[in-house]
Enzyme design. Structure first.
Site, PDB file in Angstrom:
ATOM      1  N   ALA A  75      29.279  -7.392  58.033  1.00  0.00           N
ATOM      2  CA  ALA A  75      28.971  -6.129  57.358  1.00  0.00           C
ATOM      3  C   ALA A  75      30.176  -5.645  56.571  1.00  0.00           C
ATOM      4  O   ALA A  75      31.323  -5.974  56.892  1.00  0.00           O
ATOM      5  CB  ALA A  75      28.550  -5.064  58.378  1.00  0.00           C
ATOM      6  N   ASP A  76      29.893  -4.851  55.551  1.00  0.00           N
ATOM      7  CA  ASP A  76      30.969  -4.238  54.776  1.00  0.00           C
ATOM      8  C   ASP A  76      30.491  -2.892  54.261  1.00  0.00           C
ATOM      9  O   ASP A  76      29.332  -2.746  53.862  1.00  0.00           O
ATOM     10  CB  ASP A  76      31.369  -5.128  53.597  1.00  0.00           C
ATOM     11  CG  ASP A  76      32.638  -4.616  52.925  1.00  0.00           C
ATOM     12  OD1 ASP A  76      33.716  -4.728  53.548  1.00  0.00           O
ATOM     13  OD2 ASP A  76      32.547  -4.093  51.800  1.00  0.00           O
ATOM     14  N   THR A  77      31.392  -1.906  54.283  1.00  0.00           N
ATOM     15  CA  THR A  77      31.045  -0.543  53.888  1.00  0.00           C
ATOM     16  C   THR A  77      31.987  -0.042  52.805  1.00  0.00           C
ATOM     17  O   THR A  77      33.188  -0.319  52.839  1.00  0.00           O
ATOM     18  CB  THR A  77      31.121   0.409  55.104  1.00  0.00           C
ATOM     19  OG1 THR A  77      30.217  -0.047  56.105  1.00  0.00           O
ATOM     20  CG2 THR A  77      30.750   1.831  54.719  1.00  0.00           C
TER      21      THR A  77
END
Length: 202
Positions: A75-77
């Protein structure tokens, strides 16, 4: 794929304690796997494409480092204001600037989620609109002194003290934390992981 010899459902290609907490909240059995990817945006790359690409690259790197007996989640935000990306602040001055600019208007929090195994790959994108109220200089300095903004994209944490500054949220609270549970649940189902069975045993 709902049971594995190593006792895990998935591997998590992230060291984020918030993502670990959210997976634990779902009751998913997981282990962390180390990965390292270049997090530089490519020229002309949109924030939406960037977070999906990075989530996928993290998951792929995690798969390469894992026993390959369970899928890997990455995941990446990213915090985005007027198409400008806000990462983690380098120092107090940058954190103060971020909080000043984000205050009093709405910004987007984008979280890309990817799951891969030896046979398939799948991705999802969560988009949440967050409005922070305007912060005074004293408030921004006090918040920095708390230690919370230092390692957070956009210099605030919605799950911590920063929640007091959140005036409005439209979208996924868990997505702002770093792992949108709706989209993650879809990926788990797509890969045949029955995490609901653990709820029945609880």
């Amino acid at each position: 794929m709902d049971s594995h010899s190593n006792g895990v459902d998935i591997y998590l290609a992230s060291e984020s304690p918030r993502r670990r907490e959210l997976l634990e909240q779902l009751g998913v059995r997981f282990r962390n796997v180390e990965q390292s990817v270049d997090e530089t945006m490519e020229p002309g790359e949109s924030p939406e494409v960037f977070v999906i690409r990075l989530a996928l690259e993290k998951a792929r790197a995690g798969l390469a480092a894992s026993p390959r007996d369970a899928p890997v989640l990455g995941a990446d935000t990213m915090v985005v204001l007027d198409d400008e990306a806000f990462g983690k602040p380098r120092d107090q001055a940058e954190a103060m600037q971020m909080l000043e600019r984000l205050g009093g208007q709405s910004h987007r929090v984008l979280t890309g989620v990817a799951m891969v195994d030896s046979y398939e790959e799948a991705t999802r994108l969560s988009v949440t609109h967050v409005t922070l109220r305007a912060l005074s200089e004293d408030e921004r300095e006090a918040y920095w002194a708390s230690g919370e903004p230092a390692d957070k994209a956009g210099a605030y944490a919605i799950q911590g003290r920063g929640a007091v500054f959140v005036e409005h949220l439209d979208g996924s609270y868990s997505g702002v934390m770093g792992l949108p549970l709706f989209e993650t649940g879809e990926l788990l189902g797509e890969f045949g992981i029955d995490f609901l069975s653990g709820w029945r045993r609880a």
